[in-house]
Design a protein around this motif. Sequence first.
Motif, short mmCIF file in Angstrom:
data_model
loop_
_atom_site.label_atom_id
_atom_site.label_comp_id
_atom_site.label_asym_id
_atom_site.label_seq_id
_atom_site.Cartn_x
_atom_site.Cartn_y
_atom_site.Cartn_z
N HIS A 268 0.84 -1.19 0.00
CA HIS A 268 0.00 0.00 0.00
C HIS A 268 0.88 1.25 0.00
N ARG A 269 0.32 2.35 -0.44
CA ARG A 269 1.00 3.63 -0.32
C ARG A 269 0.83 4.13 1.12
N LEU A 270 1.93 4.42 1.77
CA LEU A 270 1.88 4.92 3.14
C LEU A 270 3.05 5.87 3.35
N LYS A 273 3.69 11.86 7.97
CA LYS A 273 3.56 13.31 7.90
C LYS A 273 4.91 13.96 8.11
N GLU A 281 2.39 10.31 12.64
CA GLU A 281 1.12 9.90 12.05
C GLU A 281 1.28 9.80 10.54
N VAL A 283 0.22 10.30 6.53
CA VAL A 283 -0.53 11.27 5.73
C VAL A 283 -1.95 10.76 5.54
N LYS A 284 -2.06 9.47 5.26
CA LYS A 284 -3.36 8.81 5.11
C LYS A 284 -3.23 7.40 5.64
N PRO A 285 -3.99 7.01 6.66
CA PRO A 285 -3.85 5.66 7.23
C PRO A 285 -4.40 4.59 6.29
N TYR A 318 5.10 4.42 12.88
CA TYR A 318 3.83 5.05 12.51
C TYR A 318 2.87 5.04 13.70
N ARG A 337 -12.41 2.60 -2.59
CA ARG A 337 -11.76 3.25 -1.45
C ARG A 337 -11.83 2.42 -0.18
#
Length: 812
Positions: A268-270, A273, A281, A283-285, A318, A337
């Motif tokens: 996944h893209r992770l 911040k 944290e 950017v998007k969990p 994270y 999504r």
Amino acid sequence: MKKISLFLLLVCSFQIVKAQKPNDIESKTKGLSKYSGYFNFYWNEKTGQVLLEVDRLNDEFLYVNSLPAGVGSNDLGLDRGQIGDSRIVKFIRSGDKVLLIQPNYSYRAVSSNPDERKSVEEAFAQSVIWGFKVEAEDSGRVLIDITNFLLRDSHQIARKLGNSNQGNYHADDSRSAIYLPNTKSFPENTEFEAIITLAGTGIGSEIRSVTPDANYVTVRMHHSFIKLPDNNYKPRKFDPRSGYYDNEYMDYATPIDEPIVKRFIARHRLEKKDPNAAMSEPVKPIVYYLDRGAPEPVRSALMEGASWWNQAFEAAGYKNAFQVKLLPEDADPMDIRYNLIQWVHRSTRGWSYGESILDPRTGEIIKGQVSLGSLRVRQDFLIAEGLVQPYEDGKPVSDKMMKMALARLRQLAAHEVGHTLGLQHNFTASVNNRASVMDYPPPVFSLNTDGTIDLSNAYATGIGGWDKRAILFGYQDFPAGTNEDEALKNIMVETLKEGYLYISDDDARPAGSAHPQAHLWDAGTNAADELNRLMVIRKHVLDNFSEKAIRQDAPMATIEEVLVPMYLVQRYQVEAASKMLGGLYYTFAIKNDGQTVTRFVPPAEQWKAFNALMGTITPEALALPEKLIEKIPPRPIGYPRTRETFKSRTGLTFDPMSAAESAAGNTLEFMLQPERAARLVEYHARDEKQPGLEAVLNKLVAQTWKAPQLTGYKGELQRLVNDLALKQLLTLAATTSAPESVRGMALLQITELKKWMSKAVLTSGGEQKASLLFGLAQLNEFEKNPDKFKPAPVVNMPDGSPIGTDDFGCGM
């Protein structure tokens, strides 16, 4: 005046034609229901047609087909939620046609030079998936009828049913239609679904068992048009030691002195911040949503187990990067999504799956989808019933079975989610303190001093040490300026230094595989030691087995259902121990990484495994207590034999001899597996200290045919094992896939055994003489035509996998 009238008539006619514009999209779709989203489409209620508006010709997107409503048979492998093919496609126009074309992304030129890219594109074939006729057009947009495209057998079910001998089928248009409730459009994906009926002649038992009418198999097939991710994702280099799935292609723009095959991991893209912070944290969990159809207490167990992965992401720096939530009531699981964990029902227990939709260009996971079989938990409960035997008159029923079953569900949820994070199985984790949820775990139990069984440690809790290291490799977000290749190398070096090892599916599943630590459903640091320990507990359980294993109102015959997993509790540990014979330790070593590449299993360890395996086929190990056999009557009406019960050669009655045959046959088949035999020959030739095939066969015959003969029930079991050993020897000698050295050694053993049997029959009587005569008859038949000789098949064990707990490639 006539000229003016004629002119006005022409003008009016032109205006009428212009107003009608028969090829205009608005005119063509007037009165139809419009669905707006990534692709706009129109639904014609009267004709059942779907018209698609294509406003981005030549733009690539992802096309995925799936099976939202399946067949319901684990054997057929056509389950609800199964993801089919994922491919990058684009619409192109030629005249009055629009073609849906799939570019060939297996061969590329990653270059800024358009001519270089074009040369590769033209060198390899592409695929046109479908052709459409232009129904209308307007301002660069075209309208096409995609109804027939949606009503085809996109999941190739007819072919799969035919290949599994279930019958000949074809998609029947008259019994197929668009399924409107799941046909909709979202901002980043457009979804279509159809009810498809496969018509034909259903002849297979599997398809007949799960359909009202096996001649008409009706399922639903789904089509997803998905927006490709932006170009901000950075692929991560694949490492064969990392435990990730790889995404690869050939890049013809690569300099000649560099590898042309490019490999990247699936993930996944992770992003953090703050990549410079030790803990940040995202950017998007990464959020997974649980199917609302999972009941309690299953729901809570699944949510808890899946949530374990946040422990691994925390170890990678994270905060709250991985979350599990209940699917909102107003959410649509088809929306790209939503990563989904769904609860799937079948007619029999079966595998669970963790699958992903990914971008073939980069390996980026777009959506993770987990399918968990609902009957698997009942097998764990059944195993626990046999171990605990909780149904005593006048006493409350223990909660140990439920606790063990839910513990397994937690582990199962974590395992399948792990696949959708990009991780493969790691089948060496069990020897390292259960270091990964990506292994296949058996329930681990022990014998208390008071004779009770301890289930408190049946399954591990929480994410494993290997899993944390794997997530660190795949998802760590490095600060700007970091040499990522060097950073990843350092992570892997530390992983190896901590003692973690990865061995894959391909190295663990085959019956003749060699790695002595790579097994499915094994436990302990040493396979032979664990097998010996397990056999001690098994004997205690069988010696005390009774009707306390079944509920108060259950027919006595159903003792057999609970007995099966107890009698065969050693089946997977047998497979594990067999790999120590002719075994080879090895690693997926990288040049100069410090790992030992290969080494033989020490001879003493191999002989220990041999003795442990032989311990599973002694008459004492195979015999059931007489008091237990007396309690198992023939099956009553309504409770027929199933794939989960023992086979019987005695008609309606319970057959303890067939049960023993299935168990002993399993052990002997693994011991004399052709690839294993070939390694025994090879390794002994390279190192005379290694046990050779001749020595193994000598000991096998000495402990079966040539051992002192017993009488009664145990004597009959002994002769049964003798016959099975001879069958396996004959099979090995006749197997053309085995090297000639192996066949020759087996033939030598057979010849020597025949001489011995010919003498022994002269001084034997009764059952022993009968056994010897039958063996000699088998040998005579073999000698007539060795290559075509096939002994009678051994009674199969009841179904095992999945043991109340696997992929294809990704299943457990």
